[in-house]
Motif scaffolding. Sequence first.
Motif, PDB file in Angstrom:
ATOM      1  N   SER A 125       3.902 -22.946  21.898  1.00 10.19           N
ATOM      2  CA  SER A 125       4.010 -21.517  22.190  1.00 10.19           C
ATOM      3  C   SER A 125       5.469 -21.073  22.330  1.00 10.19           C
ATOM      4  O   SER A 125       5.876 -20.046  21.779  1.00 10.19           O
ATOM      5  CB  SER A 125       3.238 -21.190  23.461  1.00 10.19           C
ATOM      6  N   ILE A 126       6.256 -21.859  23.056  1.00  8.42           N
ATOM      7  CA  ILE A 126       7.682 -21.538  23.239  1.00  8.42           C
ATOM      8  C   ILE A 126       8.388 -21.553  21.890  1.00  8.42           C
ATOM      9  O   ILE A 126       9.158 -20.651  21.556  1.00  8.42           O
ATOM     10  CB  ILE A 126       8.350 -22.532  24.209  1.00  8.42           C
ATOM     11  N   ARG A 127       8.135 -22.598  21.093  1.00 11.03           N
ATOM     12  CA  ARG A 127       8.766 -22.702  19.780  1.00 11.03           C
ATOM     13  C   ARG A 127       8.396 -21.527  18.878  1.00 11.03           C
ATOM     14  O   ARG A 127       9.244 -20.910  18.249  1.00 11.03           O
ATOM     15  CB  ARG A 127       8.379 -24.029  19.100  1.00 11.03           C
ATOM     16  N   HIS A 128       7.105 -21.198  18.866  1.00 13.31           N
ATOM     17  CA  HIS A 128       6.640 -20.108  18.009  1.00 13.31           C
ATOM     18  C   HIS A 128       7.271 -18.776  18.420  1.00 13.31           C
ATOM     19  O   HIS A 128       7.794 -18.037  17.585  1.00 13.31           O
ATOM     20  CB  HIS A 128       5.114 -20.015  18.074  1.00 13.31           C
ATOM     21  N   TRP A 129       7.219 -18.461  19.698  1.00 12.32           N
ATOM     22  CA  TRP A 129       7.738 -17.186  20.194  1.00 12.32           C
ATOM     23  C   TRP A 129       9.249 -17.088  19.967  1.00 12.32           C
ATOM     24  O   TRP A 129       9.750 -16.066  19.514  1.00 12.32           O
ATOM     25  CB  TRP A 129       7.400 -17.014  21.677  1.00 12.32           C
ATOM     26  N   THR A 130       9.959 -18.161  20.272  1.00 11.80           N
ATOM     27  CA  THR A 130      11.419 -18.152  20.106  1.00 11.80           C
ATOM     28  C   THR A 130      11.789 -18.000  18.638  1.00 11.80           C
ATOM     29  O   THR A 130      12.686 -17.227  18.307  1.00 11.80           O
ATOM     30  CB  THR A 130      12.039 -19.444  20.681  1.00 11.80           C
ATOM     31  N   ARG A 135      14.231 -14.863  14.540  1.00 12.44           N
ATOM     32  CA  ARG A 135      14.220 -14.285  13.189  1.00 12.44           C
ATOM     33  C   ARG A 135      14.344 -12.767  13.250  1.00 12.44           C
ATOM     34  O   ARG A 135      15.051 -12.163  12.451  1.00 12.44           O
ATOM     35  CB  ARG A 135      12.950 -14.690  12.442  1.00 12.44           C
ATOM     36  N   LEU A 136      13.664 -12.146  14.202  1.00 11.05           N
ATOM     37  CA  LEU A 136      13.732 -10.691  14.356  1.00 11.05           C
ATOM     38  C   LEU A 136      15.145 -10.254  14.709  1.00 11.05           C
ATOM     39  O   LEU A 136      15.667  -9.308  14.128  1.00 11.05           O
ATOM     40  CB  LEU A 136      12.739 -10.228  15.430  1.00 11.05           C
ATOM     41  N   ARG A 137      15.779 -10.955  15.661  1.00 10.39           N
ATOM     42  CA  ARG A 137      17.166 -10.611  16.026  1.00 10.39           C
ATOM     43  C   ARG A 137      18.102 -10.779  14.843  1.00 10.39           C
ATOM     44  O   ARG A 137      19.006  -9.970  14.634  1.00 10.39           O
ATOM     45  CB  ARG A 137      17.638 -11.490  17.189  1.00 10.39           C
ATOM     46  N   THR A 138      17.904 -11.836  14.061  1.00  7.81           N
ATOM     47  CA  THR A 138      18.741 -12.076  12.890  1.00  7.81           C
ATOM     48  C   THR A 138      18.568 -10.949  11.880  1.00  7.81           C
ATOM     49  O   THR A 138      19.542 -10.457  11.308  1.00  7.81           O
ATOM     50  CB  THR A 138      18.396 -13.438  12.252  1.00  7.81           C
ATOM     51  N   LEU A 139      17.325 -10.531  11.671  1.00  6.00           N
ATOM     52  CA  LEU A 139      17.052  -9.433  10.753  1.00  6.00           C
ATOM     53  C   LEU A 139      17.692  -8.134  11.239  1.00  6.00           C
ATOM     54  O   LEU A 139      18.329  -7.415  10.460  1.00  6.00           O
ATOM     55  CB  LEU A 139      15.541  -9.231  10.589  1.00  6.00           C
ATOM     56  N   ILE A 140      17.559  -7.837  12.511  1.00  4.93           N
ATOM     57  CA  ILE A 140      18.159  -6.617  13.077  1.00  4.93           C
ATOM     58  C   ILE A 140      19.672  -6.651  12.917  1.00  4.93           C
ATOM     59  O   ILE A 140      20.289  -5.653  12.524  1.00  4.93           O
ATOM     60  CB  ILE A 140      17.738  -6.435  14.547  1.00  4.93           C
ATOM     61  N   ARG A 141      20.291  -7.814  13.209  1.00  4.32           N
ATOM     62  CA  ARG A 141      21.739  -7.942  13.061  1.00  4.32           C
ATOM     63  C   ARG A 141      22.142  -7.710  11.604  1.00  4.32           C
ATOM     64  O   ARG A 141      23.110  -7.008  11.315  1.00  4.32           O
ATOM     65  CB  ARG A 141      22.183  -9.329  13.528  1.00  4.32           C
ATOM     66  N   TYR A 142      21.384  -8.287  10.673  1.00  2.00           N
ATOM     67  CA  TYR A 142      21.678  -8.104   9.258  1.00  2.00           C
ATOM     68  C   TYR A 142      21.564  -6.629   8.866  1.00  2.00           C
ATOM     69  O   TYR A 142      22.420  -6.094   8.153  1.00  2.00           O
ATOM     70  CB  TYR A 142      20.729  -8.953   8.403  1.00  2.00           C
ATOM     71  N   LEU A 143      20.500  -5.974   9.324  1.00  3.47           N
ATOM     72  CA  LEU A 143      20.313  -4.557   8.993  1.00  3.47           C
ATOM     73  C   LEU A 143      21.432  -3.694   9.559  1.00  3.47           C
ATOM     74  O   LEU A 143      21.902  -2.766   8.891  1.00  3.47           O
ATOM     75  CB  LEU A 143      18.947  -4.074   9.484  1.00  3.47           C
ATOM     76  N   LYS A 144      21.861  -3.999  10.787  1.00  2.00           N
ATOM     77  CA  LYS A 144      22.974  -3.246  11.375  1.00  2.00           C
ATOM     78  C   LYS A 144      24.241  -3.433  10.560  1.00  2.00           C
ATOM     79  O   LYS A 144      24.946  -2.473  10.240  1.00  2.00           O
ATOM     80  CB  LYS A 144      23.228  -3.700  12.819  1.00  2.00           C
TER      81      LYS A 144
END
Length: 160
Positions: A125-130, A135-144
Amino acid sequence: MYISNCENGLLEERRKSGREIHADFACSRRASDGSMVARGDLEAQVPLEQVPAVQQKVVKLCKQLNKPVFVASQLLESMIEYPIPTRAEVADVSKAVQQGVDTLMLSGESAMGRYPEKALSALSSIRHWTSKMFRLRTLIRYLKESAIQQLKWITISIAY
């Protein structure tokens, strides 16, 4: 830790001191098929406060060399006795996932613990959520960064 002479891609194994280990570290990673960060064993080689930094160094080097790396030892140690991990253990596992480890290994938690299924479920669960959040943070950073770059091009285009 057993690493040694790394000539011609062959490792001669013998016990080494902490300073010798650091000198041969990169060479031994290139010659190996992968690495395991056994933090319990690592504590015997480096001061306790340096273990997280050494783990990060091992993971980073293995990623650069495209070698698999996994982390073991005391990931969810409290789950040997208790049905839920501590916040520190959750943060520790999360940090390893963010560093990019390929595998997380339970040992005492599943071998002799009172809650092996819960330990495995918690780790998963920890691995999946993290992974999902990372990945979401990386995508947001890329989009910014992409949006900022687009604005720079628009500004340059308008200026001309």
